[in-house]
Design a protein around this motif. Sequence first.
Motif, PDB file in Angstrom:
ATOM      1  N   ASP A  20       0.836  -1.193   0.000  1.00 15.31           N
ATOM      2  CA  ASP A  20       0.000   0.000   0.000  1.00 15.31           C
ATOM      3  C   ASP A  20       0.876   1.249   0.000  1.00 15.31           C
ATOM      4  O   ASP A  20       0.425   2.338   0.283  1.00 15.31           O
ATOM      5  CB  ASP A  20      -0.954   0.009   1.191  1.00 15.31           C
ATOM      6  N   LEU A  71     -14.022   4.077  -3.958  1.00 20.82           N
ATOM      7  CA  LEU A  71     -12.925   5.041  -3.908  1.00 20.82           C
ATOM      8  C   LEU A  71     -12.231   5.098  -5.262  1.00 20.82           C
ATOM      9  O   LEU A  71     -12.250   4.139  -6.020  1.00 20.82           O
ATOM     10  CB  LEU A  71     -11.882   4.608  -2.870  1.00 20.82           C
ATOM     11  N   VAL A  75      -6.355   5.906  -4.559  1.00 17.40           N
ATOM     12  CA  VAL A  75      -6.276   5.851  -3.098  1.00 17.40           C
ATOM     13  C   VAL A  75      -6.796   4.544  -2.507  1.00 17.40           C
ATOM     14  O   VAL A  75      -6.808   4.377  -1.296  1.00 17.40           O
ATOM     15  CB  VAL A  75      -7.016   7.042  -2.438  1.00 17.40           C
ATOM     16  N   GLU A  78      -4.486   2.744  -0.058  1.00 18.31           N
ATOM     17  CA  GLU A  78      -4.227   3.491   1.168  1.00 18.31           C
ATOM     18  C   GLU A  78      -5.350   3.309   2.186  1.00 18.31           C
ATOM     19  O   GLU A  78      -5.120   3.361   3.378  1.00 18.31           O
ATOM     20  CB  GLU A  78      -4.070   4.982   0.855  1.00 18.31           C
ATOM     21  N   TYR A  79      -6.572   3.130   1.708  1.00 18.84           N
ATOM     22  CA  TYR A  79      -7.726   3.089   2.592  1.00 18.84           C
ATOM     23  C   TYR A  79      -8.300   1.698   2.826  1.00 18.84           C
ATOM     24  O   TYR A  79      -9.025   1.488   3.790  1.00 18.84           O
ATOM     25  CB  TYR A  79      -8.832   4.010   2.066  1.00 18.84           C
TER      26      TYR A  79
END
Length: 99
Positions: A20, A71, A75, A78-79
Amino acid sequence: MKTKETLIAAREIIASNWTDKGRAVNSNGDIVLPWDESAVAWDSTGAIYKALACDFGADFPIMELQKQFDLDLSVVDEYLGKGEVLSGYDRAIESLSVE
């Protein structure tokens, strides 16, 4: 390589070599290009580049994968955790199987 085959190959890549931290990282954890020979782990989009092995004439299946997440793909890693990323791949692959 066709869209479904690309997604299957990319899913296999991140199943055991996911990050990530960027599109791809080397063994030192430094961000590298997804097609760099030193890359050892990839994110959801970097794995597609790796699966295509820079076959820029191939279909790039970002839109099929993008549909499976709430999303932006820039990203997603990352999430979401690895399990959620793999589930998104599974849904994208399944959606192509029923068409």
